[in-house]
Write an enzyme that holds these catalytic residues in place. Structure first.
Site, mmCIF file in Angstrom:
data_model
loop_
_atom_site.group_PDB
_atom_site.id
_atom_site.type_symbol
_atom_site.label_atom_id
_atom_site.label_comp_id
_atom_site.label_asym_id
_atom_site.label_seq_id
_atom_site.Cartn_x
_atom_site.Cartn_y
_atom_site.Cartn_z
ATOM 1 N N TRP A 22 9.522 54.115 15.453
ATOM 2 C CA TRP A 22 8.184 53.558 16.261
ATOM 3 C C TRP A 22 7.442 52.836 15.172
ATOM 4 C CZ3 TRP A 22 3.678 57.399 17.616
ATOM 5 C CH2 TRP A 22 2.495 56.695 18.538
ATOM 6 N N ASP A 53 16.329 56.896 16.353
ATOM 7 C CA ASP A 53 15.796 56.936 17.696
ATOM 8 C C ASP A 53 14.770 55.816 17.859
ATOM 9 O OD1 ASP A 53 14.544 58.473 20.152
ATOM 10 O OD2 ASP A 53 12.772 57.954 19.011
ATOM 11 N N TYR A 58 8.602 50.156 21.433
ATOM 12 C CA TYR A 58 8.145 50.014 19.911
ATOM 13 C C TYR A 58 8.084 48.410 19.563
ATOM 14 C CZ TYR A 58 9.173 54.881 20.012
ATOM 15 O OH TYR A 58 9.341 56.381 20.358
ATOM 16 N N GLN A 178 13.286 64.728 25.087
ATOM 17 C CA GLN A 178 12.398 64.633 23.686
ATOM 18 C C GLN A 178 10.952 64.772 23.749
ATOM 19 O OE1 GLN A 178 11.271 60.595 20.822
ATOM 20 N NE2 GLN A 178 13.298 60.735 21.601
ATOM 21 N N LYS A 217 -0.328 65.091 1.870
ATOM 22 C CA LYS A 217 -0.339 64.151 0.931
ATOM 23 C C LYS A 217 -1.740 63.670 1.207
ATOM 24 C CE LYS A 217 1.199 60.250 4.040
ATOM 25 N NZ LYS A 217 2.120 59.408 4.170
HETATM 26 N N1 LIG Z 1 9.212 59.820 22.992
HETATM 27 C C1 LIG Z 1 8.025 59.700 22.704
HETATM 28 O O1 LIG Z 1 6.913 59.532 23.425
HETATM 29 C C2 LIG Z 1 7.693 59.610 21.026
HETATM 30 C C3 LIG Z 1 6.209 59.586 20.715
HETATM 31 C C4 LIG Z 1 6.033 59.422 19.457
HETATM 32 C C5 LIG Z 1 7.053 59.440 18.371
HETATM 33 N N2 LIG Z 1 8.094 59.307 18.883
HETATM 34 C C6 LIG Z 1 9.617 59.118 17.758
HETATM 35 O O2 LIG Z 1 9.272 60.210 16.943
HETATM 36 C C7 LIG Z 1 9.169 59.379 15.841
HETATM 37 C C8 LIG Z 1 8.455 60.424 14.850
HETATM 38 O O3 LIG Z 1 7.002 60.716 15.430
HETATM 39 P P1 LIG Z 1 5.805 60.152 14.915
HETATM 40 O O4 LIG Z 1 6.050 58.749 14.145
HETATM 41 O O5 LIG Z 1 4.619 60.033 15.962
HETATM 42 O O6 LIG Z 1 5.095 60.804 13.761
HETATM 43 P P2 LIG Z 1 5.551 61.581 12.425
HETATM 44 O O7 LIG Z 1 7.046 61.755 12.192
HETATM 45 O O8 LIG Z 1 4.861 62.978 12.341
HETATM 46 O O9 LIG Z 1 4.754 60.792 11.483
HETATM 47 C C9 LIG Z 1 5.063 59.710 10.848
HETATM 48 C C10 LIG Z 1 4.589 59.353 9.363
HETATM 49 O O10 LIG Z 1 4.705 60.100 8.851
HETATM 50 C C11 LIG Z 1 4.545 59.712 7.473
HETATM 51 N N3 LIG Z 1 5.621 60.277 6.597
HETATM 52 C C12 LIG Z 1 6.940 60.539 7.213
HETATM 53 N N4 LIG Z 1 7.653 60.991 6.077
HETATM 54 C C13 LIG Z 1 6.798 61.037 4.825
HETATM 55 C C14 LIG Z 1 6.993 61.653 3.664
HETATM 56 N N5 LIG Z 1 8.422 62.064 3.257
HETATM 57 N N6 LIG Z 1 6.244 61.554 2.669
HETATM 58 C C15 LIG Z 1 4.982 61.039 3.106
HETATM 59 N N7 LIG Z 1 4.575 60.730 4.527
HETATM 60 C C16 LIG Z 1 5.548 60.574 5.389
HETATM 61 C C17 LIG Z 1 4.310 58.495 7.587
HETATM 62 O O11 LIG Z 1 3.057 57.810 7.308
HETATM 63 P P3 LIG Z 1 2.427 56.771 6.538
HETATM 64 O O12 LIG Z 1 2.371 55.764 7.557
HETATM 65 O O13 LIG Z 1 1.108 57.351 6.027
HETATM 66 O O14 LIG Z 1 3.449 56.258 5.642
HETATM 67 C C18 LIG Z 1 4.870 58.058 8.895
HETATM 68 O O15 LIG Z 1 4.382 57.003 9.571
HETATM 69 C C19 LIG Z 1 8.794 58.070 15.962
HETATM 70 O O16 LIG Z 1 9.098 57.219 15.067
HETATM 71 C C20 LIG Z 1 9.506 57.741 17.205
HETATM 72 O O17 LIG Z 1 10.854 57.626 17.055
HETATM 73 C C21 LIG Z 1 8.531 59.567 20.281
#
Ligand SMILES: NC(=O)c1ccc[n+]([C@@H]2O[C@H](COP(=O)([O-])OP(=O)(O)OC[C@H]3O[C@@H](n4cnc5c(N)ncnc54)[C@H](OP(=O)(O)O)[C@@H]3O)[C@@H](O)[C@H]2O)c1
Length: 311
Positions: A22, A53, A58, A178, A217
């Site tokens: 995303w 994914d 996106y 998902q 963090k």
């Molecule tokens: N199906 C759906 O409707 C749906 C909805 C949401 C997401 N998704 C999928 O799920 C994925 C993950 O969910 P999400 O993006 O909502 O939330 P998430 O994984 O909970 O959070 C992502 C954020 O966490 C931080 N991060 C990740 N690894 C880190 C680490 N090792 N140390 C420090 N910060 C870290 C980054 O923040 P910073 O920006 O601060 O660096 C990143 O932008 C998405 O990329 C997408 O592929 C699907």
């Protein structure tokens, strides 16, 4: 250390950490840095993450394009690619979008995703959300046609309720779901996860780190210029209380020799219904740390101590 799992009843063997794309789309997460993102994709493969994914939505296709370029030259048997379909642009890309899982739209949009990704087939094609205007047997017909034509290998859904999933399973081979799941939001434990466990449905969960909150963090005083700027979990007193709770993970992380990020992800992977957690990634360091949640287990005591922090 990598840790692969067979994704439910599919024949896909995927790493339990999935690289979430995303963030590659920009829009909600700030301008994507293609250089860092490409390095992170390459690093993912090195550290045992083979599952990616993304979605057509996106960045209105941008994330698929960046991922496609990043994977160029990587042998096709080295990665498993999941993308999604649902958001139909009414005009130019970037214009208003409406839900659409109709037969014609799916067939057309799959071609667009394949072109943007630079691939011949998609391993897992997911209905991004539920379309109230299209009976799911029509959606399933489109997915079956794409399967027959070799454009996709398997299909699944995202953001469906348990009743919608039950209906989906009655009209087609929806092999995965998902949903959203993290330590602070465990609603799916009540219905979706038991249903998936008893029907061998592949489960890949998103927002596993609650937008980064569960990495430990933050101090609780940060301000944001991305989607977190409007999210109540990241504002004022609520943000501070969230940070206080997350900080209670520190002693557990210390005694396991892992980081707060790693135990937050591992706690999700310990649930027997969960196959993978998707982590949104911006750089190599983040995917390396997430990959460190694979290949070990939490003790029963640590698992329940973690849950107690987020009742
Ligand atoms: N199906 C759906 O409707 C749906 C909805 C949401 C997401 N998704 C999928 O799920 C994925 C993950 O969910 P999400 O993006 O909502 O939330 P998430 O994984 O909970 O959070 C992502 C954020 O966490 C931080 N991060 C990740 N690894 C880190 C680490 N090792 N140390 C420090 N910060 C870290 C980054 O923040 P910073 O920006 O601060 O660096 C990143 O932008 C998405 O990329 C997408 O592929 C699907």
């Amino acid at each position: 250390m990598s840790e692969l799992i067979k994704l439910g009843r599919t024949d896909l063997h995927v790493s339990r950490i999935c690289f979430g794309c995303w963030q590659m789309g920009g829009t909600y997460w700030g301008e994507p840095d293609e250089h860092n993102l490409t390095a992170a994709v390459r690093r993912a493969i090195d550290v045992g993450v083979n599952f990616f994914d993304t979605a057509d939505a996106y960045g209105d296709g941008l994330a698929e394009e960046i991922l496609g370029r990043a994977l160029k030259g990587v042998s096709r048997d080295k990665f498993v690619l999941a993308t999604k379909v649902y958001h139909h642009w009414l005009g130019e890309r970037g214009s208003k979008r409406v839900g659409d899982l109709s037969y014609e739209y799916i067939i057309w949009e799959c071609e667009q995703s394949l072109r943007r990704l630079g691939l011949d087939y998609i391993d897992l094609y997911q209905a991004h959300s539920y379309d109230y205007l299209t009976p799911l047997d029509e959606t399933a017909r489109a997915f079956e046609k794409l399967k027959k034509d070799g454009k996709i290998r398997y299909y699944g859904c995202s953001n469906f309720t348990v009743e919608q999933l039950r209906y989906a399973c009655s009209v087609g081979s929806f092999d995965t779901i998902q949903p959203r799941y993290n330590l602070m939001d465990r609603r799916i434990e009540a219905d979706i996860l038991p249903f998936c466990l008893s029907n061998n449905i592949g489960v890949l969960v998103y927002s596993s780190l609650q937008y980064g909150l569960l990495t430990g963090k933050f101090k609780g005083s940060e301000t944001f210029n991305d989607l977190r700027s409007k999210n109540p979990e990241f504002q004022g007193q609520r943000f501070k209380e969230n940070v206080d709770k997350v900080n209670q993970l520190i002693p557990i992380a210390k005694r396991t020799g892992k980081t707060v990020t790693q135990i937050s992800l591992r706690a999700l992977l310990e649930h027997p219904a969960v196959h993978c957690t998707i982590v949104g990634i911006k750089n190599s360091q983040q995917i390396e740390e997430a990959a460190g949640a694979m290949g070990w287990n939490l003790t029963r005591e640590d698992y329940y101590d973690i849950r107690k922090i987020f009742p």
